[in-house]
Design a protein around this motif. Structure first.
Motif, PDB file in Angstrom:
ATOM      1  N   ILE A 228      -2.987  -5.147  11.135  1.00  0.00           N
ATOM      2  CA  ILE A 228      -4.171  -5.724  10.492  1.00  0.00           C
ATOM      3  C   ILE A 228      -5.030  -4.624   9.878  1.00  0.00           C
ATOM      4  CG2 ILE A 228      -6.334  -6.955  10.932  1.00  0.00           C
ATOM      5  CD1 ILE A 228      -4.716  -8.503  13.124  1.00  0.00           C
ATOM      6  N   LEU A 229      -5.216  -3.523  10.619  1.00  0.00           N
ATOM      7  CA  LEU A 229      -6.002  -2.402  10.095  1.00  0.00           C
ATOM      8  C   LEU A 229      -5.344  -1.794   8.857  1.00  0.00           C
ATOM      9  CD1 LEU A 229      -7.122  -0.716  13.410  1.00  0.00           C
ATOM     10  CD2 LEU A 229      -8.630  -1.726  11.690  1.00  0.00           C
TER      11      LEU A 229
ATOM     12  N   CYS B  15       0.825  -1.200   0.000  1.00  0.00           N
ATOM     13  CA  CYS B  15       0.000   0.000   0.000  1.00  0.00           C
ATOM     14  C   CYS B  15       0.869   1.264   0.000  1.00  0.00           C
ATOM     15  CB  CYS B  15      -0.877  -0.019   1.243  1.00  0.00           C
ATOM     16  SG  CYS B  15      -2.458   0.738   1.045  1.00  0.00           S
ATOM     17  N   GLU B  16       0.314   2.340  -0.472  1.00  0.00           N
ATOM     18  CA  GLU B  16       1.047   3.607  -0.501  1.00  0.00           C
ATOM     19  C   GLU B  16       1.347   4.090   0.913  1.00  0.00           C
ATOM     20  OE1 GLU B  16      -1.146   6.461  -2.774  1.00  0.00           O
ATOM     21  OE2 GLU B  16      -1.585   4.996  -4.319  1.00  0.00           O
ATOM     22  N   ALA B  17       2.497   4.727   1.102  1.00  0.00           N
ATOM     23  CA  ALA B  17       2.925   5.189   2.420  1.00  0.00           C
ATOM     24  C   ALA B  17       2.105   6.373   2.924  1.00  0.00           C
ATOM     25  CB  ALA B  17       4.403   5.573   2.387  1.00  0.00           C
ATOM     26  N   ASN B  18       1.480   7.139   2.045  1.00  0.00           N
ATOM     27  CA  ASN B  18       0.758   8.331   2.473  1.00  0.00           C
ATOM     28  C   ASN B  18      -0.658   8.022   2.981  1.00  0.00           C
ATOM     29  OD1 ASN B  18      -0.470   7.690   0.090  1.00  0.00           O
ATOM     30  ND2 ASN B  18      -0.249   9.711  -0.836  1.00  0.00           N
TER      31      ASN B  18
ATOM     32  N   CYS C  10      -5.560  -1.270   3.017  1.00  0.00           N
ATOM     33  CA  CYS C  10      -4.994  -1.480   1.679  1.00  0.00           C
ATOM     34  C   CYS C  10      -5.905  -2.344   0.828  1.00  0.00           C
ATOM     35  CB  CYS C  10      -3.615  -2.132   1.782  1.00  0.00           C
ATOM     36  SG  CYS C  10      -2.356  -1.040   2.438  1.00  0.00           S
ATOM     37  N   ARG C  11      -6.444  -3.400   1.418  1.00  0.00           N
ATOM     38  CA  ARG C  11      -7.349  -4.292   0.671  1.00  0.00           C
ATOM     39  C   ARG C  11      -8.620  -3.554   0.267  1.00  0.00           C
ATOM     40  NH1 ARG C  11      -7.952 -10.299   2.762  1.00  0.00           N
ATOM     41  NH2 ARG C  11      -8.959 -10.394   0.728  1.00  0.00           N
ATOM     42  N   LEU C  12      -9.131  -2.729   1.171  1.00  0.00           N
ATOM     43  CA  LEU C  12     -10.354  -1.974   0.857  1.00  0.00           C
ATOM     44  C   LEU C  12     -10.075  -0.955  -0.242  1.00  0.00           C
ATOM     45  CD1 LEU C  12     -11.790  -1.503   4.437  1.00  0.00           C
ATOM     46  CD2 LEU C  12     -12.707  -2.963   2.625  1.00  0.00           C
ATOM     47  N   LYS C  13      -8.899  -0.340  -0.199  1.00  0.00           N
ATOM     48  CA  LYS C  13      -8.554   0.669  -1.200  1.00  0.00           C
ATOM     49  C   LYS C  13      -8.420   0.031  -2.586  1.00  0.00           C
ATOM     50  CE  LYS C  13      -5.966   4.792  -1.812  1.00  0.00           C
ATOM     51  NZ  LYS C  13      -7.046   5.744  -1.744  1.00  0.00           N
ATOM     52  N   THR C  14      -7.850  -1.168  -2.651  1.00  0.00           N
ATOM     53  CA  THR C  14      -7.700  -1.828  -3.954  1.00  0.00           C
ATOM     54  C   THR C  14      -9.014  -2.418  -4.432  1.00  0.00           C
ATOM     55  OG1 THR C  14      -7.004  -3.904  -2.904  1.00  0.00           O
ATOM     56  CG2 THR C  14      -5.262  -2.372  -3.605  1.00  0.00           C
ATOM     57  N   ALA C  15      -9.944  -2.672  -3.515  1.00  0.00           N
ATOM     58  CA  ALA C  15     -11.249  -3.231  -3.901  1.00  0.00           C
ATOM     59  C   ALA C  15     -12.153  -2.183  -4.534  1.00  0.00           C
ATOM     60  CB  ALA C  15     -11.935  -3.851  -2.693  1.00  0.00           C
TER      61      ALA C  15
ATOM     62  N   VAL D  47      -3.554   7.778   7.672  1.00  0.00           N
ATOM     63  CA  VAL D  47      -4.826   8.079   8.332  1.00  0.00           C
ATOM     64  C   VAL D  47      -5.854   6.978   8.061  1.00  0.00           C
ATOM     65  CG1 VAL D  47      -6.835   9.580   7.982  1.00  0.00           C
ATOM     66  CG2 VAL D  47      -4.656  10.556   8.614  1.00  0.00           C
ATOM     67  N   VAL D  48      -5.757   6.281   6.966  1.00  0.00           N
ATOM     68  CA  VAL D  48      -6.766   5.318   6.554  1.00  0.00           C
ATOM     69  C   VAL D  48      -7.015   4.213   7.588  1.00  0.00           C
ATOM     70  CG1 VAL D  48      -7.421   3.672   4.761  1.00  0.00           C
ATOM     71  CG2 VAL D  48      -6.427   5.854   4.136  1.00  0.00           C
TER      72      VAL D  48
END
Length: 127
Positions: free
Chosen positions: A115-116, A2-5, A121-126, A8-9
């Motif tokens: 885990i969060l 996942c991207e480093a920026n 990351c998984r939610l962002k790619t989905a 906050v996600v």
């Protein structure tokens, strides 16, 4: 990876999960956190006492967030995060849960952050 920026996600994912537990618990669904929490240690019905109503879109949003737990493949990791979320939603003290299961709280909390992050990351790619 996942991207480093996206620092906050993971916090936003946690907030959304806590909100989901609170919403579904208050709506009184028989299969929701209210019935699940009653079987957990140190549950004091703090969530269930709140008398609120939520619009349908907020209930749908909460139900969607609760499905995110299924994206966590390791059952022990999933359970630890669920315990933390439920406790933060008012369902008990996480330190007592950790003590009951023989977990070191700081270790579980740091693992939950990882885990969060992975979940975010998984939610962002989905999307």
């Amino acid at each position: 990876m996942c991207e480093a920026n996206l620092s906050v996600v993971p916090d936003q994912v946690l907030e959304r999960l806590i909100e989901a537990v609170e919403v579904v618990a208050v709506t009184g669904k028989g299969d929701g956190p209210r019935s699940i929490l009653s079987a957990w240690p140190d549950y004091r019905r703090k969530i269930a006492r709140r008398q609120k109503t939520f619009p349908p879109h907020q209930i749908s949003r909460a139900e969607e967030a609760l499905t995110w737990f299924s994206l966590i493949e390791d059952p022990d990791s999933r359970r630890a995060l669920q315990f933390e979320v439920m406790c933060k939603a008012g369902g008990g003290k996480f330190s007592r849960i950790c003590e009951k299961y023989g977990w070191k709280r700081s270790t579980v909390t740091s693992r939950n952050r990882v885990i969060l992050q992975n979940l975010a990351c998984r939610l962002k790619t989905a999307v």
